[in-house]
Design a protein around this motif. Structure first.
Motif, PDB file in Angstrom:
ATOM      1  N   ARG A 163       0.843  -1.186   0.000  1.00  0.00           N
ATOM      2  CA  ARG A 163       0.000   0.000   0.000  1.00  0.00           C
ATOM      3  C   ARG A 163       0.888   1.249   0.000  1.00  0.00           C
ATOM      4  O   ARG A 163       2.028   1.205   0.457  1.00  0.00           O
ATOM      5  CB  ARG A 163      -0.910  -0.006   1.233  1.00  0.00           C
TER       6      ARG A 163
ATOM      7  N   GLU B 282      -0.105   9.578   1.975  1.00  0.00           N
ATOM      8  CA  GLU B 282      -1.434   9.871   1.450  1.00  0.00           C
ATOM      9  C   GLU B 282      -1.411  10.863   0.286  1.00  0.00           C
ATOM     10  O   GLU B 282      -2.303  10.831  -0.559  1.00  0.00           O
ATOM     11  CB  GLU B 282      -2.327  10.429   2.567  1.00  0.00           C
TER      12      GLU B 282
ATOM     13  N   SER C 253       1.274  -0.418   9.124  1.00  0.00           N
ATOM     14  CA  SER C 253       0.096   0.411   8.838  1.00  0.00           C
ATOM     15  C   SER C 253       0.198   1.808   9.439  1.00  0.00           C
ATOM     16  O   SER C 253      -0.544   2.702   9.034  1.00  0.00           O
ATOM     17  CB  SER C 253      -1.170  -0.283   9.362  1.00  0.00           C
ATOM     18  N   LYS C 254       1.120   2.024  10.374  1.00  0.00           N
ATOM     19  CA  LYS C 254       1.245   3.324  11.019  1.00  0.00           C
ATOM     20  C   LYS C 254       2.473   4.104  10.594  1.00  0.00           C
ATOM     21  O   LYS C 254       2.425   5.331  10.446  1.00  0.00           O
ATOM     22  CB  LYS C 254       1.264   3.150  12.544  1.00  0.00           C
TER      23      LYS C 254
ATOM     24  N   LYS D  83       0.911   7.361  11.972  1.00  0.00           N
ATOM     25  CA  LYS D  83      -0.532   7.513  12.087  1.00  0.00           C
ATOM     26  C   LYS D  83      -0.956   7.347  13.543  1.00  0.00           C
ATOM     27  O   LYS D  83      -0.589   6.376  14.204  1.00  0.00           O
ATOM     28  CB  LYS D  83      -1.256   6.498  11.205  1.00  0.00           C
TER      29      LYS D  83
ATOM     30  N   SER E 288      -4.360   7.886  14.221  1.00  0.00           N
ATOM     31  CA  SER E 288      -5.738   7.430  14.040  1.00  0.00           C
ATOM     32  C   SER E 288      -5.903   7.081  12.572  1.00  0.00           C
ATOM     33  O   SER E 288      -4.972   7.231  11.778  1.00  0.00           O
ATOM     34  CB  SER E 288      -6.748   8.501  14.479  1.00  0.00           C
ATOM     35  N   ASP E 289      -7.071   6.625  12.193  1.00  0.00           N
ATOM     36  CA  ASP E 289      -7.287   6.204  10.811  1.00  0.00           C
ATOM     37  C   ASP E 289      -7.054   7.341   9.819  1.00  0.00           C
ATOM     38  O   ASP E 289      -6.622   7.107   8.688  1.00  0.00           O
ATOM     39  CB  ASP E 289      -8.705   5.657  10.637  1.00  0.00           C
ATOM     40  N   GLN E 290      -7.351   8.577  10.222  1.00  0.00           N
ATOM     41  CA  GLN E 290      -7.253   9.702   9.297  1.00  0.00           C
ATOM     42  C   GLN E 290      -6.228  10.759   9.697  1.00  0.00           C
ATOM     43  O   GLN E 290      -6.008  11.698   8.939  1.00  0.00           O
ATOM     44  CB  GLN E 290      -8.629  10.374   9.151  1.00  0.00           C
ATOM     45  N   THR E 291      -5.577  10.606  10.845  1.00  0.00           N
ATOM     46  CA  THR E 291      -4.670  11.636  11.358  1.00  0.00           C
ATOM     47  C   THR E 291      -3.268  11.073  11.547  1.00  0.00           C
ATOM     48  O   THR E 291      -3.097   9.971  12.080  1.00  0.00           O
ATOM     49  CB  THR E 291      -5.180  12.203  12.686  1.00  0.00           C
ATOM     50  N   SER E 292      -2.263  11.835  11.100  1.00  0.00           N
ATOM     51  CA  SER E 292      -0.872  11.405  11.199  1.00  0.00           C
ATOM     52  C   SER E 292       0.007  12.549  11.686  1.00  0.00           C
ATOM     53  O   SER E 292      -0.277  13.725  11.426  1.00  0.00           O
ATOM     54  CB  SER E 292      -0.339  10.944   9.833  1.00  0.00           C
TER      55      SER E 292
ATOM     56  N   THR F  84      -8.348  11.817   3.860  1.00  0.00           N
ATOM     57  CA  THR F  84      -9.436  10.914   3.480  1.00  0.00           C
ATOM     58  C   THR F  84      -9.024  10.250   2.169  1.00  0.00           C
ATOM     59  O   THR F  84      -7.885  10.382   1.722  1.00  0.00           O
ATOM     60  CB  THR F  84     -10.758  11.681   3.305  1.00  0.00           C
ATOM     61  N   SER F  85      -9.937   9.554   1.525  1.00  0.00           N
ATOM     62  CA  SER F  85      -9.606   8.861   0.289  1.00  0.00           C
ATOM     63  C   SER F  85      -9.229   9.823  -0.837  1.00  0.00           C
ATOM     64  O   SER F  85      -8.509   9.452  -1.761  1.00  0.00           O
ATOM     65  CB  SER F  85     -10.778   7.978  -0.150  1.00  0.00           C
TER      66      SER F  85
END
Length: 282
Positions: free
Chosen positions: A34, A38, A166-167, A200, A202-206, A237-238
């Motif tokens: 991946r 982002e 993932s982080k 990361k 959270s899912d949306q914050t880094s 976001t996406s």
């Protein structure tokens, strides 16, 4: 000396993180990993990210004035600010072409990014490698230049990035900046390195960081470029990414930051800035 220690520590950290990863099981399908990041920027430096073919990315970068720039600047918000608007388009999964315009010096940059290697999920290829380059024109009035060739500058950068999990993602770069016209006492070419990454929370914050170290841009101490240090937060976001940060560089175009940044972060020459990107898929 302080700058050299920081860069050596960054190289060591990247090296240890890369080779401390456990080998993936043979049963894992060897697909590309991946994306490590982002958006196409890690604050002041291009990231290794390349989007799918026919993706359009709209970019806006803003740098406020220095916090210590004056007594009536409200921490730089009322001071002189730099702005860049740009777009990039993915003509291939591994090739993007772009254009941007910047307020300071009326810079017009034509840029490109090529994907050379993709990190794989099995770790058969442990890193991603990309190449970023630009050709920039200073569009100020003719009286600022003897010949048109003096308007031109160039930037080339190799980007090595890894998504550790993932982080955590990090990247190292090596770059060459060139200006056709420089002040007396400056060199036309500058080699530099940078280290950046994200973690990361959270899912949306880094949490984002970026450190750039130029090497010998001038024989004159008063013209020597300062290292760039930036730290901030990204909300993604996406299709969107918004990064708010502090930095000591306001050039936005990479070669401006590497060759002409005289702001000393540790001396208090700090500013607020943000980057916004929006992707459209066709």
């Amino acid at each position: 000396m302080k700058s050299s220690r920081i860069l050596c520590f960054a190289l060591l950290l990247f090296h240890l993180g890369l080779f401390s990863q456990k080998k993936a099981k043979d049963s894992i399908e060897d697909k590309p990993a991946r994306p490590a990041f982002e958006s196409s920027f890690i604050i002041d430096n291009p990231s290794n990210v390349l989007f799918r073919k026919n993706t359009l990315e709209v970019q806006m970068s803003h740098r406020f004035g220095l916090i210590n720039g004056g007594t009536n600047d409200m921490l730089g918000f009322w001071g002189p600010s730099n702005i860049r608007m740009g777009i990039t388009y993915a003509v291939h999964d591994r090739v993007t072409l772009g254009f941007g315009t910047t307020k300071f010096d009326r810079l017009q940059d034509f840029n490109w990014k090529l994907g050379l290697l993709n990190q794989t999920r099995s770790d058969r290829i442990p890193v991603s490698v990309s190449y970023y380059g630009n050709f920039t024109i200073d569009a100020r009035r003719r009286e600022n230049f003897i010949v048109d060739q003096h308007r031109y500058s160039y930037f080339n950068q190799i980007i090595i990035a890894r998504r550790f999990n993932s982080k955590l993602s990090m990247q190292l770069t090596s770059s060459l900046s060139h200006f056709n016209l420089v002040q007396d006492g400056m060199k036309n070419d500058l080699f530099a390195a940078s280290f950046g990454g994200r973690y990361k929370i959270s899912d949306q914050t880094s949490i984002m960081w970026d450190y750039s170290q130029p090497f010998t841009s001038s024989w004159r101490e008063d013209l020597r470029s300062e290292p760039t240090f930036s730290f901030g937060f990204e909300i993604a976001t996406s299709a969107h990414a918004f990064t708010l940060f502090i930095s000591n560089a306001n050039g936005i175009v990479p070669q401006q930051n590497y060759m002409k940044n005289t702001n000393d972060f540790w001396g208090g020459d700090i500013l607020f800035g943000f980057n916004i990107t929006r992707n459209y898929n066709f």
